[in-house]
Design an enzyme around this catalytic site. Structure first.
Site, short mmCIF file in Angstrom:
data_model
loop_
_atom_site.label_atom_id
_atom_site.label_comp_id
_atom_site.label_asym_id
_atom_site.label_seq_id
_atom_site.Cartn_x
_atom_site.Cartn_y
_atom_site.Cartn_z
N GLU A 201 30.28 39.57 46.25
CA GLU A 201 30.52 40.59 45.06
C GLU A 201 29.27 40.97 44.80
OE1 GLU A 201 33.47 39.66 42.31
OE2 GLU A 201 34.92 39.91 43.75
N GLU A 390 39.32 37.38 48.80
CA GLU A 390 39.65 36.99 47.46
C GLU A 390 41.00 38.03 46.93
OE1 GLU A 390 37.29 36.57 44.04
OE2 GLU A 390 35.77 35.52 45.51
C1 BGC Z 1 34.85 36.09 41.74
C2 BGC Z 1 35.40 34.91 41.45
C3 BGC Z 1 36.21 35.07 40.11
C4 BGC Z 1 37.41 35.85 40.51
C5 BGC Z 1 38.16 35.93 39.26
C6 BGC Z 1 35.89 37.30 41.72
O1 BGC Z 1 35.32 38.46 41.26
O2 BGC Z 1 34.28 36.23 43.09
O3 BGC Z 1 34.22 34.28 41.19
O4 BGC Z 1 36.42 33.91 39.57
O5 BGC Z 1 36.83 37.33 40.85
O6 BGC Z 1 37.66 36.67 38.25
#
Ligand code: BGC
Length: 480
Positions: A201, A390
């Site tokens: 990101e 993610e």
């Molecule tokens: C990030 C993580 C973060 C997650 C939740 C993502 O933007 O890669 O490191 O913990 O979101 O906020």
């Protein structure tokens, strides 16, 4: 009922009848009758979790590791809302074997993790730290021994402090530092690891760390942000080239934080603000890699990037990634606001909009958003394949009598997965889904309060409890 669904039900229940004595189905589908199964995603679809070094490892100052910008930042008074830091976090540095056993027990086969740069190169460049290098060998070997694929992110936000002292990403030399680091990592582990992501990101760590100062290194202003953007963009492509050179048969990607952007109402200026916000969130880092240059037309302030662009740079920004990592949690609703000078756009808090479902992060639960953003990214002609690297949610989970009944997280995943499947069925080439995340962990400037894990962690005792959502995944993935 549709024929295929009847068949699937029949299939699932006959297998269940055969193996029922061995497995419990208590967790399967407790919220609603699912009208899809993991089989609908296909046999080759990858299922796993994503993690990041600073958020889980702990061991912040042992075995030769030097401080990263997050070690420094989290120790600054007032930087972390809860006053906590990641010194110990989940102590994954010492518990990785058991944690990978937990992952395996959830029937997942991908472990996405990042390397702490300052653990293997304590001076940022130059002399290597063998103890640190050996640690990641052990993690990789432990994955492989369990039939889990290691997926490495080169950089998940923890720049060595020693390099920040020289300007960090603001300094053009960062491209050279990062190249040296990427060379070392890929040459060292490339024989065993085939799936790689350059960055986690970039829009988040440049904006939060160099524009508004909420994250490490806590800097503010366009003068820090714009050079950081350009040097990160150059490093993104350079990192891709280095992986290609050093790793035979590599699957090379990079990840983007992305959210579908909606307009607050039909006013023209809200629409314009939304399109500017879309640039910062979703377009700024992918378009240069695809050879489209910076999206200056939609956000004129980006012309100021020209100051940092040297001859040949626009060509060097391009890299033909094998896949793009889409990371999505919510959507953004934007309204124009004259007080935000160059953006003239403001994100409206979901609560104010009357959204009913909000996570612990204050983010709206909006499953359709993942479908829309997958379609948006798939529409770029240069995007060949997408992994959802993610997706997840934080809720105030509590452990009661050794159980964590996080029914809202199960509901969240069921509804988001349904939308991922919808996009896949409509032709988006999606190769896998990685939940954020395995363990409750250090949520950056929010501290340990927001719990995102499929496994609950008691940070005082380091005791782990698989949450009901973890069991739900275990059952969901059982037949693969
Ligand atoms: C990030 C993580 C973060 C997650 C939740 C993502 O933007 O890669 O490191 O913990 O979101 O906020």
């Amino acid at each position: 009922m549709e024929r295929r669904k009847v068949l699937r039900l029949f299939f699932v229940s006959s297998i269940a009848a055969v193996i029922a004595p061995k497995f419990s189905f208590a967790h399967l589908n407790p919220i609603e009758k699912l009208d899809f199964s993991s089989l609908d995603f296909g046999k080759d679809f990858k299922w796993g979790v994503a993690t990041a070094a600073y958020q889980i490892e702990g061991a912040h100052n042992i075995d030769g590791k030097s401080p990263s910008i997050w070690d420094t930042f989290s120790h600054k008074k007032g930087a972390i809302k809860t006053g906590e830091n990641g010194d110990i976090a989940c102590d994954f540095y010492h518990s990785y074997e058991k944690d990978l056993d937990l992952l395996k027990s959830l029937n997942m086969t991908v472990f996405r993790f990042s390397i702490a740069w300052s653990r293997i190169l304590p001076n940022g460049i130059g002399t290597t730290n063998q103890t640190g290098i050996d640690f990641y060998h052990r993690v990789i070997d432990a994955c492989l021994a369990r039939g889990i694929e290691p997926w490495i992110t080169l950089y998940h936000w923890d720049l060595p402090q020693i390099l920040q002292d020289k300007g960090g990403w603001i300094n053009r030399d960062a491209v050279l530092w990062f190249s040296e680091y990427a060379n070392l990592v890929t040459k060292t582990y490339g024989g065993k690891v085939k799936n790689w992501m350059v960055f986690n990101e970039p829009s988040a760590f440049t904006a939060l760390g160099y524009l508004i100062g909420y994250h490490a290194p806590g800097l503010k202003g366009l003068k820090q942000y714009l050079p950081a953007v350009h040097h990160v963009c150059l490093s993104q492509a350079e990192g891709g080239r280095i992986i290609r050179k050093n790793v035979a048969n590599a699957n090379i990607g990079t990840t983007f934080s992305c959210s579908h952007v909606d307009v607050f109402n039909s006013k023209k200026r809200d629409g314009e603000a939304a399109s500017r916000w879309d640039v910062i969130l979703n377009r700024l880092f992918i378009e240069p890699a695809l050879g489209m240059g910076y999206p200056t037309e939609s956000l004129p302030i980006l012309r100021k990037l020209n100051k940092y662009i040297q001859p040949g740079d626009l060509e060097r920004l391009k890299f033909d990634f094998d896949f793009i990592g889409v990371q999505n949690y919510t959507r953004e609703v934007v309204k124009a606001n004259a007080f935000i000078p160059f953006m003239k756009g403001l994100e409206i808090k979901p609560v104010k909009r009357g959204a009913k479902e909000i996570t612990e992060m204050g983010w709206e639960v909006y499953p359709e958003g993942i479908y829309k953003i997958l379609k948006q990214f798939a529409a770029y002609p240069g995007v060949k394949k997408i992994f959802v690297t993610e997706n997840g949610c934080a809720f105030p989970d509590e452990a009661v009598d050794g159980k964590v009944n996080d029914i809202n997280r199960i509901d969240f995943y069921q509804r988001y997965l349904k939308e991922v499947l919808r996009a896949k069925k409509e032709g988006v080439n999606i190769g896998g889904f990685f939940s954020w995340t395995l363990l409750d962990n250090f949520e950056w400037n929010e501290g340990f309060k927001p719990r995102f894990g499929l496994v609950h962690v008691d940070f005082k005792t380091q005791k782990r409890i698989i949450k009901e959502s973890g069991y739900w995944f275990k059952d969901f993935l059982l037949f693969l």
